[in-house]
Design a protein around this motif. Structure first.
Motif, PDB file in Angstrom:
ATOM      1  N   SER A 142      -1.261  14.305  -8.267  1.00  0.00           N
ATOM      2  CA  SER A 142      -2.244  13.679  -9.162  1.00  0.00           C
ATOM      3  C   SER A 142      -3.300  12.881  -8.407  1.00  0.00           C
ATOM      4  CB  SER A 142      -1.529  12.737 -10.142  1.00  0.00           C
ATOM      5  OG  SER A 142      -1.039  11.609  -9.436  1.00  0.00           O
ATOM      6  N   MET A 143      -3.164  12.831  -7.070  1.00  0.00           N
ATOM      7  CA  MET A 143      -4.027  11.952  -6.287  1.00  0.00           C
ATOM      8  C   MET A 143      -5.511  12.309  -6.437  1.00  0.00           C
ATOM      9  SD  MET A 143      -3.670  11.424  -2.296  1.00  0.00           S
ATOM     10  CE  MET A 143      -4.972  10.891  -1.279  1.00  0.00           C
ATOM     11  N   GLY A 144      -6.289  11.289  -6.743  1.00  0.00           N
ATOM     12  CA  GLY A 144      -7.736  11.451  -6.800  1.00  0.00           C
ATOM     13  C   GLY A 144      -8.244  12.272  -7.968  1.00  0.00           C
TER      14      GLY A 144
ATOM     15  N   GLU B 261       2.057  13.932  -4.101  1.00  0.00           N
ATOM     16  CA  GLU B 261       1.055  13.328  -4.977  1.00  0.00           C
ATOM     17  C   GLU B 261       0.046  14.321  -5.560  1.00  0.00           C
ATOM     18  OE1 GLU B 261      -0.402   9.594  -4.641  1.00  0.00           O
ATOM     19  OE2 GLU B 261       1.080   8.874  -3.181  1.00  0.00           O
TER      20      GLU B 261
ATOM     21  N   GLN C 257      -6.219  21.440  -6.459  1.00  0.00           N
ATOM     22  CA  GLN C 257      -4.816  21.057  -6.567  1.00  0.00           C
ATOM     23  C   GLN C 257      -3.995  22.208  -7.138  1.00  0.00           C
ATOM     24  OE1 GLN C 257      -3.354  18.010  -5.454  1.00  0.00           O
ATOM     25  NE2 GLN C 257      -1.672  19.461  -5.633  1.00  0.00           N
TER      26      GLN C 257
ATOM     27  N   THR D  82       4.662  10.066   2.257  1.00  0.00           N
ATOM     28  CA  THR D  82       4.013  11.210   2.905  1.00  0.00           C
ATOM     29  C   THR D  82       4.617  11.478   4.275  1.00  0.00           C
ATOM     30  OG1 THR D  82       1.981  10.903   1.684  1.00  0.00           O
ATOM     31  CG2 THR D  82       1.796  12.066   3.765  1.00  0.00           C
TER      32      THR D  82
ATOM     33  N   GLU E 280       5.290  10.729  -5.850  1.00  0.00           N
ATOM     34  CA  GLU E 280       4.261  10.424  -6.838  1.00  0.00           C
ATOM     35  C   GLU E 280       4.082   8.923  -6.999  1.00  0.00           C
ATOM     36  OE1 GLU E 280       2.102  12.767  -8.490  1.00  0.00           O
ATOM     37  OE2 GLU E 280       1.341  10.753  -8.821  1.00  0.00           O
ATOM     38  N   GLN E 281       2.838   8.532  -7.236  1.00  0.00           N
ATOM     39  CA  GLN E 281       2.579   7.134  -7.579  1.00  0.00           C
ATOM     40  C   GLN E 281       2.534   6.924  -9.084  1.00  0.00           C
ATOM     41  OE1 GLN E 281      -0.046   4.592  -5.445  1.00  0.00           O
ATOM     42  NE2 GLN E 281      -0.446   6.157  -3.895  1.00  0.00           N
ATOM     43  N   ARG E 282       2.373   8.017  -9.818  1.00  0.00           N
ATOM     44  CA  ARG E 282       2.423   7.892 -11.285  1.00  0.00           C
ATOM     45  C   ARG E 282       3.894   7.871 -11.682  1.00  0.00           C
ATOM     46  NH1 ARG E 282      -2.364  10.504 -14.333  1.00  0.00           N
ATOM     47  NH2 ARG E 282      -0.734  11.299 -15.663  1.00  0.00           N
TER      48      ARG E 282
ATOM     49  N   ASN F 192       1.989   2.553  -2.278  1.00  0.00           N
ATOM     50  CA  ASN F 192       1.260   3.004  -1.095  1.00  0.00           C
ATOM     51  C   ASN F 192       1.918   2.508   0.178  1.00  0.00           C
ATOM     52  OD1 ASN F 192      -0.933   4.641  -1.325  1.00  0.00           O
ATOM     53  ND2 ASN F 192      -2.275   3.004  -2.035  1.00  0.00           N
TER      54      ASN F 192
ATOM     55  N   GLU G 106      -0.457  16.289   0.528  1.00  0.00           N
ATOM     56  CA  GLU G 106      -1.288  15.221  -0.035  1.00  0.00           C
ATOM     57  C   GLU G 106      -2.762  15.579   0.162  1.00  0.00           C
ATOM     58  OE1 GLU G 106      -1.223  11.661   2.336  1.00  0.00           O
ATOM     59  OE2 GLU G 106      -1.306  10.389   0.569  1.00  0.00           O
ATOM     60  N   GLY G 107      -3.558  15.334  -0.847  1.00  0.00           N
ATOM     61  CA  GLY G 107      -4.983  15.616  -0.729  1.00  0.00           C
ATOM     62  C   GLY G 107      -5.287  17.108  -0.687  1.00  0.00           C
TER      63      GLY G 107
END
Lengths: 311, 235
Positions: B162-164, B160, B141, B41, B192-194, B36, B83-84
C-alpha cells in the motif's frame, strides 16, 4: 552536390561500423554501468586477432583474399568474447555487480583504475608482442568501388570493402537487437540493467548477466575493429583514438540505451565525413566534438536517453 | 514452510534485526506489522539474500536458505514483491511478467498463470504492451504482484503493497490480494504499516519493533491486545 552525396554515402558506410563499435561499449555500460576505459584496447586486440587469423592461421589460404578477411574478422568476435568473459570473471567482477552494489559509488572508483590498468597492459603488451609497425587487413576490395548511378549525370562511388563492412555491421546489429528485445537472455539483461536488486528477486543471476553483456560487448567491438582495419591501418595504441569516439557515440545515443549507441556512432561517422566538405581533414575530430557539444546542449540525455532516474 | 530463528542482521555495524523468530506454515497468511524502521524490509531482504545476516537461521521447505545463493532462492519458490514496487521501467508489462516467470515452475505454468493473473488484475491485460515505467503507482503495484505470481511461488512475500498509494487504491489492492489468496490458497507473508487491514485479513500476526518481535498471535488475539489497540489501531 556530387561531393555532398559522396560524403553522405561515405558517412553512412563508416557510420554503420562506428555504430557497431559504440554498441559494444553501450551494451557494457547499459547493463553493468561500468566505465570501461580499456574498451578501445579490446578492439585493438580484436584487430590483431583478425589480422593473425587471416595471415598466420591459414584463413587466407583457405578462403582467399576477398572472403578471407571477413571470415577472420567474424571469428575475432567470438575470440574476444571469450577473452572478455575471462577478464570479467578474473578482474571486473571483483569491482562491480552485486559485490559492490552496497558500496558508496557502487565501486566506480575501483572500476576506473582497474580498466585504465587493463588498458595500459593491453597497449604495452601489444607493443611487445605485435611491435610498432602499422598493420592492416588488406583485401582487393579496399581499393575498388561500385558505381551507383549515374543519376542526372552524377555518380556515387562506394568503396567495396566499406560497403561490405557496413552490411556486416547492420546484420550484426539486427541480430543483436533481436537478441535484446525478443529472447529470454536479452530480456533478462535489460531487467538486470533496469534494477539489479529486483532482477535478483526474479531469480536472475545479475553477475552472470553482467558477464554475458561484457563478453558480448567485447566480441561486437572486436568485429567492428576488424571491419575498420580493412580500410585503416592500426597499431597497439590505436584503441586510444577510437575509445573517445566510442564514448561520444554512447553519450550521444543516451547513456544506457543500447540501440541509441548505434545511432550515436552513426551520427559521428556522418559528421566526420561531411565535415571534410567544409573543413580541412585535420579538423575532422574537432568537428565531431563541436557537433557533439551542440547536440548535448540541446538534448543532454542524448537521443534515446531517459531523463528519469532509474529506480 | 518458512522458519526464521533468532535472525540478526544489519548494515555495517548497526544491527537492524535482533534475534527475530518467525514461522509461516503452508497455506497461512502471516502479517508482520510495526512502525517505520522496525526492520520489516530488512527482514525481507535477508530472506531474499540481499542483506547478509549476522546470526540466526532461515529454512524454507526444510532447505537451509542461507546456504542458497540469492538468485537461486526465487527458484525454490519464494516470490518477493519488493517495497516501492521496483518494476522494470524500460520493459513492457508483458516482459515484466515474463521476468517473473524466470523460474522453472514459472516457465512450466506460464499459460495458466498468465490467464489467472489477467483475470485477477485485468488492468495488466489492458496495458500489457505498455512500458512499466509509464504506469501509475497503483498499476505498478499490481504489476509487481502479478510478476511475483508469475513465478508459481510457494510463498509470496509482499513488502508494503500500500506504500505511497491513495487510500482507495490501497484498499483495492488489499481486496485483490484477499481474493487471490481465497482462490489460490497461496501462502503469503505480508509486511504492512496499515495495521488494521493487515491484521484483519491475516491468520497470524507479528508485531516488530526496533528489530524485536514484541508480540505475536492469531489475528483475534492481536486485535484484542491493548498495546496494539492503542499504538496501531487508534482505539
Amino acid at each position: 552536390m556530387e561531393g555532398f552525396l559522396q560524403a553522405l554515402a561515405a558517412g553512412l558506410l563508416i557510420g554503420a561500423v562506428y555504430g557497431l563499435m559504440c554498441v559494444g561499449l553501450g551494451l557494457i555500460f547499459g547493463v553493468m554501468r561500468v566505465i570501461n576505459f580499456a574498451h578501445g584496447d579490446f578492439m585493438m586486440l580484436g584487430m590483431y586477432v583478425a589480422f593473425y587469423l587471416f595471415t598466420a592461421v591459414g584463413i587466407q589460404a583457405l578462403f582467399g583474399n576477398t572472403v578471407g578477411p571477413f571470415v577472420a574478422i567474424l571469428l575475432a568476435g567470438p575470440a574476444l568474447a571469450v577473452f572478455g568473459y575471462f577478464v570479467h570473471l578474473a578482474l571486473i567482477s571483483h569491482v562491480s555487480g552485486t559485490r559492490t552494489a552496497s558500496l558508496e559509488g557502487e565501486g566506480h572508483y575501483a572500476q576506473l583504475i582497474l580498466t585504465l590498468g587493463i588498458a595500459l597492459i593491453l597497449q604495452n603488451g601489444g607493443l611487445i608482442i605485435f611491435g610498432s609497425v602499422l598493420a592492416s587487413i588488406r583485401t582487393p576490395l579496399s581499393s575498388s568501388a561500385w558505381e551507383l548511378g549515374p543519376f542526372f549525370d552524377m555518380s556515387i562511388f562506394l568503396n567495396k570493402a566499406r560497403s561490405i563492412d557496413a552490411i556486416v555491421s547492420l546484420a550484426i546489429m539486427t541480430l543483436l537487437s533481436l537478441l535484446i528485445t525478443r529472447t529470454r537472455i536479452g530480456k533478462s539483461l535489460r531487467a538486470a540493467a533496469d534494477n539489479p536488486t529486483a532482477a535478483t528477486y526474479m531469480g536472475i543471476d545479475v553477475d552472470r548477466a553482467h558477464r554475458t553483456a561484457f563478453a558480448l560487448g567485447c566480441g561486437i567491438t572486436a568485429v567492428a575493429g576488424g571491419l575498420l582495419a580493412t580500410n585503416y591501418p592500426f597499431h597497439p595504441f590505436v584503441g586510444l583514438e577510437y575509445v573517445i569516439v566510442m564514448y561520444a557515440g554512447v553519450v550521444l545515443g543516451g547513456m544506457g540505451s543500447i540501440i541509441g549507441a548505434f545511432w550515436g556512432g552513426m551520427t559521428i561517422g556522418l559528421v566526420q565525413q561531411m565535415s571534410t566538405l567544409i573543413l580541412p581533414t585535420q579538423l575532422q575530430n574537432a568537428a565531431i566534438f563541436a557537433v557533439f557539444l551542440l547536440i548535448i546542449f540541446f538534448r543532454p540525455q542524448g537521443f534515446f536517453g531517459r531523463m528519469v532516474e532509474r529506480t | 514452510m518458512l522458519r526464521i530463528e533468532g535472525l540478526s542482521a544489519g548494515y555495517s555495524a548497526k544491527p537492524v534485526l535482533n534475534g527475530v523468530s518467525i514461522n509461516v506454515e503452508a497455506g497461512e497468511f502471516v502479517a508482520i506489522v510495526g512502525p517505520n524502521g522496525a526492520g520489516k524490509t530488512t527482514l525481507f531482504k535477508t530472506i531474499s539474500g540481499i542483506v547478509k545476516p549476522s546470526g540466526g537461521g532461515i529454512s524454507f521447505d526444510g532447505v537451509d536458505l542461507l546456504a542458497v545463493p540469492p538468485p537461486q532462492r526465487a527458484h525454490l519458490g519464494i516470490a518477493h514483491v519488493p517495497e516501492g514496487r521496483q518494476v522494470f521501467p524500460s520493459l513492457t508489462v508483458m516482459e515484466n511478467l515474463e521476468m517473473g516467470a524466470m523460474t522453472e515452475s514459472g516457465r512450466r505454468d506460464w499459460q495458466a498463470n498468465i490467464e489467472r493473473i489477467f483475470e485477477w488484475l485485468p488492468v495488466l491485460k489492458e496495458r500489457r504492451n505498455q512500458f512499466a515505467g509509464t504506469m501509475s503507482g497503483g498499476q505498478q503495484q499490481m504489476l509487481a504482484i502479478g510478476r511475483g505470481l508469475a513465478s508459481s511461488p510457494k510463498l509470496l512475500m509482499l513488502d508494503e503493497p500500500s506504500m505511497g498509494l491513495a487510500p482507495s487504491t490501497a484498499d483495492f489492492i488489499f481486496e485483490r490480494l484477499i481474493e487471490i489468496r481465497r482462490q489460490s490458497g497461496l501462502t503469503m507473508l505480508l509486511v504492512e504499516q496499515r495495521v488494521a487491514e493487515a491484521l484483519e485479513s491475516a491468520d497470524h500476526g507479528y508485531v516488530l519493533e526496533a528489530g524485536h518481535v514484541v508480540l505475536e498471535g492469531n489475528n483475534d488475539t492481536l486485535r484484542a491486545d491493548d498495546r496494539v489497540r492503542k499504538a496501531y489501531l487508534g482505539m
